[in-house]
Design an enzyme around this catalytic site. Structure first.
Site, mmCIF file in Angstrom:
data_model
loop_
_atom_site.group_PDB
_atom_site.id
_atom_site.type_symbol
_atom_site.label_atom_id
_atom_site.label_comp_id
_atom_site.label_asym_id
_atom_site.label_seq_id
_atom_site.Cartn_x
_atom_site.Cartn_y
_atom_site.Cartn_z
ATOM 1 N N SER A 27 1.659 -22.126 -17.630
ATOM 2 C CA SER A 27 1.114 -21.251 -18.665
ATOM 3 C C SER A 27 0.971 -19.818 -18.173
ATOM 4 O O SER A 27 0.778 -18.920 -18.969
ATOM 5 C CB SER A 27 -0.221 -21.790 -19.167
ATOM 6 O OG SER A 27 -1.089 -22.046 -18.106
ATOM 7 N N HIS B 116 8.002 -22.588 -21.742
ATOM 8 C CA HIS B 116 6.577 -22.661 -22.068
ATOM 9 C C HIS B 116 6.383 -23.162 -23.489
ATOM 10 O O HIS B 116 6.706 -22.474 -24.451
ATOM 11 C CB HIS B 116 5.945 -21.263 -21.882
ATOM 12 C CG HIS B 116 4.481 -21.229 -22.060
ATOM 13 N ND1 HIS B 116 3.799 -20.116 -22.498
ATOM 14 C CD2 HIS B 116 3.530 -22.179 -21.863
ATOM 15 C CE1 HIS B 116 2.520 -20.390 -22.552
ATOM 16 N NE2 HIS B 116 2.329 -21.635 -22.176
#
Ligand code: 3HC
Length: 286
Positions: free
Chosen positions: A120, A141
């Site tokens: 992240s 992501h």
């Protein structure tokens, strides 16, 4: 580079099982790996629940759901990653742990296997440096809940090759998601914008300006957000939010990213949000 077909996912937590599910639902064979069988069993239950929602909505048939689950095999070792075209890692947000996995995969997988990280906020360039073939490392992501959120943010490390970036962009489209490419930087784009907003909402609670419930409803009613920032923090996990804020704070060395003292306290207390049943809201076990 040939098309990516056989997919490996490392880590069967919230993000890992969501990634495995969407890849399998799109027809790709998936090996989902975690250290413990219990984590893999929990992941299968979560995927069953998510697919059941889609059956109830009428967007998926019983057969499609069964086929999706049948395309996912599980493993407690990394060895089955040997024949994968791409391995997507969704494990704990610790650089040294992720780097360790890349080193192990280097030993197991052929040189052309793509290594993607669902990190992240950790620097992809630093992660890529941990592989013997850094050009094959890239960020993929995903967003929570993975089956619902359209975006996959693709992050190119300084070392990522054009061929790898193109192949991962094509794969993202093939699994029904929308790719957007970003250069490598702390928090990339979405979390650099999102986490400070959640952090600032927590500061508003800390300063006693309004209740968590009212702050959330203000952002829903006044900014048309689907859920308020505190409920979103609970969904993502407050430990994850703290992790992102610390990465931004330390990475940019800028006080504007300082984590809220209340965010730190919530994490120390184990009030991590939905996954522990308590965060800014309460979530009784279903
Ligand atoms: N699996 C499958 N479908 C699901 C699902 C799941 N796990 N969760 C929700 N859904 C579906 C529902 O079936 C429903 O479908 P429909 O609209 O076609 O009927 C739809 O999603 C909406 O669900 P609900 O009606 O139950 O609930 P809401 O309308 O309140 O929506 C929400 C829930 C989708 C979570 C919405 O509030 C939302 O989009 N919130 C923002 C989420 C967000 O910002 N995520 C990003 C977080 S940041 C991140 O993940 C990055 C990381 O690095 C931190």
């Amino acid at each position: 580079m040939t098309t990516l077909q056989a997919i490996g996912v490392i880590g069967a937590g919230t993000m890992g099982n969501g990634i495995a599910q969407v890849c399998a639902a799109a027809g790709f064979p998936v090996v989902l790996q975690d250290l413990s069988q219990a984590a893999l069993d929990r992941a299968r239950k979560t995927m069953e629940g998510s697919l059941a929602r889609q059956i109830k909505k009428g967007t998926l048939t019983d057969t499609q759901a069964a086929d999706t689950l049948a395309r996912i095999t599980t493993a407690t070792t990394l060895d089955p990653m040997a024949d994968r075209d791409i391995v997507i890692e969704a494990i704990v947000e610790k650089l040294e742990v992720k780097a360790g996995i890349l080193g192990k995969l280097d030993q197991i997988c052929p040189e052309q296997t793509v290594f993607a990280s669902n990190t992240s906020s950790i620097s992809l360039t630093q992660l890529a440096a941990a592989s013997a073939h850094p050009g094959r490392v890239i960020g993929m992501h995903f967003f929570n809940p993975v089956p619902v959120m359209q975006l996959v943010e693709i992050i190119r490390a300084l070392q990522t090759t054009d061929a790898v970036s193109d192949a991962v962009t094509a794969l993202t489209r093939a699994i029904g998601k929308t790719p957007r490419v970003s250069k490598d930087s702390y928090g990339f784009i979405v979390n650099r914008l999102l986490a400070p907003q959640i952090n600032e909402a927590i500061n508003c609670v800390y300063e006693g300006l309004a209740t968590a419930e009212d702050i959330d409803s203000m952002m829903k009613l006044g900014a048309n957000h689907p859920m308020g920032p505190l409920a979103l923090g609970d969904l993502i996990g407050l430990d994850v939010v703290l992790n992102i804020m610390e990465t931004l704070y330390q990475g940019f060395d800028d006080p504007k990213y300082r984590p809220s003292p209340l965010l730190k306290q919530m994490v120390h207390a184990g009030y991590l949000g939905r996954k522990t049943g308590k965060g800014f809201g309460s979530y009784p076990a279903a």
